[in-house]
Design an enzyme around this catalytic site. Structure first.
Site, PDB file in Angstrom:
ATOM      1  N   ASP A   1       1.018  -1.199   0.015  1.00  0.00           N
ATOM      2  CA  ASP A   1       0.006   0.100   0.069  1.00  0.00           C
ATOM      3  C   ASP A   1       0.738   1.159  -0.063  1.00  0.00           C
ATOM      4  O   ASP A   1       0.445   2.230   0.207  1.00  0.00           O
ATOM      5  CB  ASP A   1      -1.126   0.040   1.096  1.00  0.00           C
ATOM      6  CG  ASP A   1      -0.270   0.072   2.532  1.00  0.00           C
ATOM      7  OD1 ASP A   1       1.162   0.136   2.729  1.00  0.00           O
ATOM      8  OD2 ASP A   1      -0.939   0.111   3.499  1.00  0.00           O
ATOM      9  N   GLY A   2       2.254   1.306  -0.097  1.00  0.00           N
ATOM     10  CA  GLY A   2       3.192   2.314  -0.190  1.00  0.00           C
ATOM     11  C   GLY A   2       3.873   2.698   1.294  1.00  0.00           C
ATOM     12  O   GLY A   2       4.487   3.249   1.292  1.00  0.00           O
TER      13      GLY A   2
ATOM     14  N   ARG B   1      12.346  25.779   7.901  1.00  0.00           N
ATOM     15  CA  ARG B   1      12.309  27.094   7.547  1.00  0.00           C
ATOM     16  C   ARG B   1      10.985  27.993   7.801  1.00  0.00           C
ATOM     17  O   ARG B   1      10.622  29.134   7.923  1.00  0.00           O
ATOM     18  CB  ARG B   1      12.537  27.348   6.108  1.00  0.00           C
ATOM     19  CG  ARG B   1      14.032  27.303   5.761  1.00  0.00           C
ATOM     20  CD  ARG B   1      14.241  27.338   4.269  1.00  0.00           C
ATOM     21  NE  ARG B   1      13.802  26.179   3.595  1.00  0.00           N
ATOM     22  CZ  ARG B   1      14.027  25.854   2.292  1.00  0.00           C
ATOM     23  NH1 ARG B   1      14.338  26.938   1.409  1.00  0.00           N
ATOM     24  NH2 ARG B   1      13.813  24.900   1.778  1.00  0.00           N
ATOM     25  N   GLN B   2       9.915  26.987   8.170  1.00  0.00           N
ATOM     26  CA  GLN B   2       8.636  27.367   8.748  1.00  0.00           C
ATOM     27  C   GLN B   2       8.888  27.513  10.080  1.00  0.00           C
ATOM     28  O   GLN B   2       8.370  26.637  10.981  1.00  0.00           O
ATOM     29  CB  GLN B   2       7.324  26.784   8.308  1.00  0.00           C
ATOM     30  CG  GLN B   2       6.153  27.105   8.865  1.00  0.00           C
ATOM     31  CD  GLN B   2       5.435  28.247   8.112  1.00  0.00           C
ATOM     32  OE1 GLN B   2       5.560  28.106   6.703  1.00  0.00           O
ATOM     33  NE2 GLN B   2       4.777  29.025   8.635  1.00  0.00           N
TER      34      GLN B   2
ATOM     35  N   ASP C   1      22.386  37.719   2.104  1.00  0.00           N
ATOM     36  CA  ASP C   1      21.557  38.638   3.251  1.00  0.00           C
ATOM     37  C   ASP C   1      22.394  38.850   4.394  1.00  0.00           C
ATOM     38  O   ASP C   1      23.291  38.065   4.879  1.00  0.00           O
ATOM     39  CB  ASP C   1      20.152  38.480   3.312  1.00  0.00           C
ATOM     40  CG  ASP C   1      20.081  36.812   4.012  1.00  0.00           C
ATOM     41  OD1 ASP C   1      20.835  36.651   4.995  1.00  0.00           O
ATOM     42  OD2 ASP C   1      19.334  36.271   3.057  1.00  0.00           O
TER      43      ASP C   1
ATOM     44  N   LYS D   1      19.887  44.630  -0.482  1.00  0.00           N
ATOM     45  CA  LYS D   1      18.868  44.768  -1.989  1.00  0.00           C
ATOM     46  C   LYS D   1      18.294  46.465  -1.668  1.00  0.00           C
ATOM     47  O   LYS D   1      17.861  46.628  -0.695  1.00  0.00           O
ATOM     48  CB  LYS D   1      17.664  43.837  -1.653  1.00  0.00           C
ATOM     49  CG  LYS D   1      17.188  43.436  -2.706  1.00  0.00           C
ATOM     50  CD  LYS D   1      15.962  42.482  -2.305  1.00  0.00           C
ATOM     51  CE  LYS D   1      16.141  41.195  -2.276  1.00  0.00           C
ATOM     52  NZ  LYS D   1      15.314  40.196  -2.348  1.00  0.00           N
TER      53      LYS D   1
ATOM     54  N   ARG E   1      15.637  48.954  -3.546  1.00  0.00           N
ATOM     55  CA  ARG E   1      14.280  49.018  -4.193  1.00  0.00           C
ATOM     56  C   ARG E   1      14.652  50.354  -5.157  1.00  0.00           C
ATOM     57  O   ARG E   1      14.633  51.419  -4.543  1.00  0.00           O
ATOM     58  CB  ARG E   1      13.271  48.934  -3.459  1.00  0.00           C
ATOM     59  CG  ARG E   1      11.988  49.073  -4.652  1.00  0.00           C
ATOM     60  CD  ARG E   1      10.865  48.235  -4.186  1.00  0.00           C
ATOM     61  NE  ARG E   1      10.889  46.687  -3.953  1.00  0.00           N
ATOM     62  CZ  ARG E   1      10.802  45.807  -5.296  1.00  0.00           C
ATOM     63  NH1 ARG E   1      10.693  46.320  -6.375  1.00  0.00           N
ATOM     64  NH2 ARG E   1      10.842  44.506  -5.051  1.00  0.00           N
TER      65      ARG E   1
HETATM   66  C1  R5P Z   1      16.708  31.491   3.510  1.00  0.00           C
HETATM   67  O1  R5P Z   1      16.489  32.174   4.374  1.00  0.00           O
HETATM   68  C2  R5P Z   1      18.064  30.659   3.172  1.00  0.00           C
HETATM   69  O2  R5P Z   1      18.892  31.145   3.906  1.00  0.00           O
HETATM   70  C3  R5P Z   1      18.129  30.612   1.788  1.00  0.00           C
HETATM   71  O3  R5P Z   1      18.875  31.851   1.325  1.00  0.00           O
HETATM   72  C4  R5P Z   1      17.216  30.282   1.031  1.00  0.00           C
HETATM   73  O4  R5P Z   1      16.474  28.886   1.298  1.00  0.00           O
HETATM   74  C5  R5P Z   1      17.464  30.129  -0.649  1.00  0.00           C
HETATM   75  O5  R5P Z   1      16.225  29.759  -1.240  1.00  0.00           O
HETATM   76  P1  R5P Z   1      16.420  29.863  -2.805  1.00  0.00           P
HETATM   77  O6  R5P Z   1      17.625  28.774  -3.346  1.00  0.00           O
HETATM   78  O7  R5P Z   1      15.297  29.030  -3.143  1.00  0.00           O
HETATM   79  O8  R5P Z   1      16.557  30.937  -3.362  1.00  0.00           O
END
Ligand code: R5P
Length: 281
Positions: free
Chosen positions: A34-35, A86-87, A158, A181, A183
């Site tokens: 069934d997986g 990341r969440q 960043d 960055k 804008r």
């Molecule tokens: C985000 O805060 C992480 O440190 C990476 O910068 C991010 O996951 C990179 O994502 P992607 O390769 O999709 O641009």
């Protein structure tokens, strides 16, 4: 003490066992009709190192099955790459804190847990056991050293990744900075190093994760326009989804390097010795 691993962390686990001077446990994963995932009986030692990155849901289930199979042992969990990390907060009302939900799965039959450059160290508080987050920044730096680039500029994508870039750069005493960055208009964004110039220099963009590669590909395009000689990319966790490697190559990245926290063809750096050292202390 012995080492056992999920399917996708076999090579790293074997390297960890080598660095610890111990053996690995034979393990066989398969699927029921069934997986559902299934794990053949394992013969654990009294003390076990259970290694499993979780870049996908099957790896997560394999890891949970392994931990359960080792229930009678003193288990040290090694989570080299933690998926869902990341969440780490509710970005919108009603969302789960996925990192918390996943971390809470590792409270039974586990004595302690080691993670590697986890995206947000704050999520470690959600594990029900003592944790240690280690960094392979120096290993990334040593790999860059072996590339023999002349006076490279190490760039974080960043300011959040600046400390990691500093750790990498400390190996060769290289310059480091982060990409800022600005804008310019509704549709125009300028990405450039905050303080230094990349003109005529070899640049290595370093990050914890490369996922779609979008962040680095965009940055590379801007850096070439600003006169960078060559752009390289190095990360700890090569998630590399949806053709990210090809996308980065086409964007002009000379070499893409990651560690073996996720085992890839471009895993030129091993986290094994750092993990083994953390297990010894
Ligand atoms: C985000 O805060 C992480 O440190 C990476 O910068 C991010 O996951 C990179 O994502 P992607 O390769 O999709 O641009």
């Amino acid at each position: 003490m012995k080492v056992v691993s999920t399917e996708k962390s076999q090579v790293l686990a074997s390297r960890i066992a080598g660095a610890l001077g111990t053996g690995i446990v034979d393990v066989k994963f398969s699927q029921f009709p069934d997986g559902e995932l299934c794990l053949a009986a394992v013969a654990p030692d009294d003390e076990m190192v259970i290694v499993g990155s979780t870049p996908d849901n099957d790896s997560l289930v394999q890891l949970l099955l392994l931990i359960d199979a080792c229930e009678g042992s003193k288990n040290h969990l090694v989570l080299p790459y933690m998926g869902y990390a990341r969440q780490d907060k509710k970005f919108r009302d009603g969302e789960p804190i996925s990192a918390r939900a996943i971390a809470r799965l590792f409270t039974h039959h586990v004595a302690d847990c080691i993670t590697v450059n986890i995206h947000e160290p704050d999520v470690l508080k959600y594990f029900g056991v003592p944790t240690k987050n280690i960094s392979v920044g120096k290993d990334v730096g040593r790999y860059i050293e072996s590339m023999d680039l002349s006076d490279p500029l190490i760039l974080a994508p960043d300011d959040g990744a600046l400390a990691f870039a500093g750790d990498v750069a400390s190996v060769g005493g290289w310059d480091y900075d982060y990409l800022d960055k600005t804008r310019l208009s509704g549709s125009e964004v300028k990405i450039a190093p905050k303080k230094l110039s990349s003109a005529s220099r070899s640049v290595v963009i370093v990050d914890d994760i490369i996922s779609t590669g979008g962040t680095i590909a965009t940055a590379a395009g801007m850096l070439y326009l600003q006169g960078a000689k060559d752009v390289y990319a190095a990360c700890v966790h090569g998630v590399l989804i949806g053709g990210a490697y090809s996308h980065l190559k086409v964007s002009g990245i000379r070499e893409i390097i990651c560690s073996d926290t996720i085992e890839r063809g471009c895993s030129r750096i091993s986290a094994a010795s750092c993990i083994a050292a953390a297990l010894k202390h």
